[in-house]
Scaffold this motif. Structure first.
Motif, mmCIF file in Angstrom:
data_model
loop_
_atom_site.group_PDB
_atom_site.id
_atom_site.type_symbol
_atom_site.label_atom_id
_atom_site.label_comp_id
_atom_site.label_asym_id
_atom_site.label_seq_id
_atom_site.Cartn_x
_atom_site.Cartn_y
_atom_site.Cartn_z
ATOM 1 N N LEU A 116 -37.871 -2.414 -33.771
ATOM 2 C CA LEU A 116 -37.668 -2.141 -32.256
ATOM 3 C C LEU A 116 -36.875 -2.800 -31.562
ATOM 4 C CD1 LEU A 116 -41.610 -1.300 -31.726
ATOM 5 C CD2 LEU A 116 -39.684 0.207 -31.566
ATOM 6 N N ALA A 117 -36.920 -4.234 -31.882
ATOM 7 C CA ALA A 117 -36.011 -5.165 -31.169
ATOM 8 C C ALA A 117 -34.427 -4.910 -31.429
ATOM 9 C CB ALA A 117 -36.055 -6.607 -31.745
ATOM 10 N N TYR A 118 -34.012 -4.064 -32.346
ATOM 11 C CA TYR A 118 -32.575 -3.598 -32.810
ATOM 12 C C TYR A 118 -32.217 -2.139 -32.290
ATOM 13 C CZ TYR A 118 -32.763 -7.776 -35.413
ATOM 14 O OH TYR A 118 -33.024 -9.068 -35.938
ATOM 15 N N VAL A 119 -33.394 -1.462 -31.457
ATOM 16 C CA VAL A 119 -32.805 -0.291 -31.183
ATOM 17 C C VAL A 119 -32.184 -0.148 -29.856
ATOM 18 C CG1 VAL A 119 -34.031 1.839 -29.889
ATOM 19 C CG2 VAL A 119 -35.102 0.785 -31.877
ATOM 20 N N ARG A 120 -31.145 0.342 -29.799
ATOM 21 C CA ARG A 120 -30.009 -0.071 -28.751
ATOM 22 C C ARG A 120 -29.749 1.162 -27.761
ATOM 23 N NH1 ARG A 120 -31.233 -4.241 -29.561
ATOM 24 N NH2 ARG A 120 -29.917 -6.065 -30.357
ATOM 25 N N VAL A 121 -30.920 2.164 -27.830
ATOM 26 C CA VAL A 121 -30.733 3.587 -26.936
ATOM 27 C C VAL A 121 -32.304 3.625 -26.272
ATOM 28 C CG1 VAL A 121 -29.301 4.466 -28.590
ATOM 29 C CG2 VAL A 121 -31.602 4.882 -28.875
ATOM 30 N N PRO A 122 -32.386 4.474 -25.290
ATOM 31 C CA PRO A 122 -33.417 4.619 -24.695
ATOM 32 C C PRO A 122 -34.677 5.352 -25.403
ATOM 33 C CG PRO A 122 -31.613 5.087 -23.134
ATOM 34 C CD PRO A 122 -31.041 5.037 -24.430
ATOM 35 N N VAL A 123 -35.900 4.987 -25.122
ATOM 36 C CA VAL A 123 -36.759 5.345 -25.903
ATOM 37 C C VAL A 123 -37.968 5.938 -24.887
ATOM 38 C CG1 VAL A 123 -38.779 4.532 -27.393
ATOM 39 C CG2 VAL A 123 -36.780 3.483 -27.616
ATOM 40 N N GLU A 124 -38.389 7.297 -25.328
ATOM 41 C CA GLU A 124 -39.422 8.023 -24.636
ATOM 42 C C GLU A 124 -40.715 7.902 -25.575
ATOM 43 O OE1 GLU A 124 -41.781 10.607 -22.355
ATOM 44 O OE2 GLU A 124 -40.179 9.398 -21.724
ATOM 45 N N ILE A 125 -41.807 7.404 -25.211
ATOM 46 C CA ILE A 125 -42.978 7.697 -26.017
ATOM 47 C C ILE A 125 -44.045 8.447 -25.566
ATOM 48 C CG2 ILE A 125 -45.167 6.479 -27.003
ATOM 49 C CD1 ILE A 125 -43.397 3.876 -27.302
ATOM 50 N N ILE A 126 -44.408 9.498 -26.337
ATOM 51 C CA ILE A 126 -45.562 10.593 -25.774
ATOM 52 C C ILE A 126 -46.658 10.289 -26.631
ATOM 53 C CG2 ILE A 126 -45.759 13.048 -25.348
ATOM 54 C CD1 ILE A 126 -42.774 13.397 -25.341
#
Length: 275
Positions: free
Chosen positions: A197-207
């Motif tokens: 998760l620390a390397y994710v560089r795009v927006p995230v949506e959690i449902i």
């Protein structure tokens, strides 16, 4: 890899695997595409009409496929390796995206599929991916979830789950045992992808369903703690582990609003116009 011409449904060869797929809406070379990754017992068919509703709400293309051993895809060798989600994310998915001619869009994953999407987004800096939508994601193993998986194992062995799943999988034992065999392996207890998760560089949506029987809100907390990019969260009251089936309208709205906002920011628009 040679780019294929996608039909509304068909089979895609990725390495030795033959994977079933559906393509709803415009092709990847015509519009942004939402690539959907199913849960640990899922398949193309088990998404129901959710892909169609999402396509209608976004105007984007929606590509859905069954991983090896699921749905109408060819069976896989068991036992699955304990790092099967890493293999799916870092080996299979890049080849699949190239094969379908993916140019821009989002990844949407449910449960195991959400974990695979997370590993991909954190492990491969792919400028084509504008964001990720994670439905009921798992970032580590919880005792809470293992209790439910053990109950599901019992229902499969002695209850009515096996004939229900057999409607959706050509080799239902291959699908179920491949999933349960990993999650219930004592060595898998150490599995943890929080670092991705620390390397994710795009927006995230959690449902997340408020009554999810396989995971607690701790997974959302981990995402909020680890991600540098924005993390939007939608909690759906009354829904369990599959809010896209249990609360379809609310889930479609959350996913479509997020996708449309990102595509609009990139100048690609709700109707999937090219950047």
């Amino acid at each position: 890899m040679t780019r294929m011409v996608l039909q509304p449904s068909g089979t895609l060869a990725i390495g030795d695997a033959q994977l079933e797929y559906r393509m709803i809406g415009p092709a990847p070379d015509k519009a942004p595409t939402i690539v959907m990754l199913h849960e640990g017992l899922g398949s193309v068919g088990l998404w129901g009409d959710f892909p169609d509703k999402l396509q209608a709400a976004t105007g984007a293309g929606v590509f859905v496929y069954s991983r090896a051993g699921y749905g109408r895809s060819l069976r896989t060798t068991l036992p699955r390796p304990l790092n099967f989600m890493e293999i799916e994310a870092l080996d299979v998915l890049p080849k699949l995206l190239d094969a379908i001619g993916f140019r821009r869009g989002l990844l949407l994953g449910h449960s195991d599929g959400a974990s695979i999407a997370t590993i991909y987004a954190g492990g491969i800096q792919d400028h084509r991916v504008r964001g990720v939508i994670l439905i009921a994601p798992h970032f580590m193993v919880e005792d809470f979830g293992l209790v439910s998986i053990n109950k599901t194992r019992q229902n499969y062995d002695t209850g009515d789950l096996k004939p229900k799943l057999a409607r959706w999988h050509d080799d239902v034992d291959n699908a179920f045992n491949g999933w349960a065999g990993v999650w219930l392996d004592p060595e898998f207890r150490r599995w943890d992808i929080s670092e991705s998760l620390a390397y994710v560089r795009v927006p995230v949506e959690i449902i997340q369903g408020a009554e999810d029987q396989y995971g607690t809100m701790r997974h959302i907390e981990i995402a909020q703690e680890e991600c540098y990019c924005p993390v939007d969260v939608t909690i759906i009251p009354g829904a369990g582990h599959s809010p896209h089936r249990e609360a379809s309208e609310a889930t479609v709205k959350a996913a479509a609003d997020f996708a449309n906002r990102l595509l609009s920011v990139h100048g690609e628009g709700v109707l999937g116009q090219a950047a």
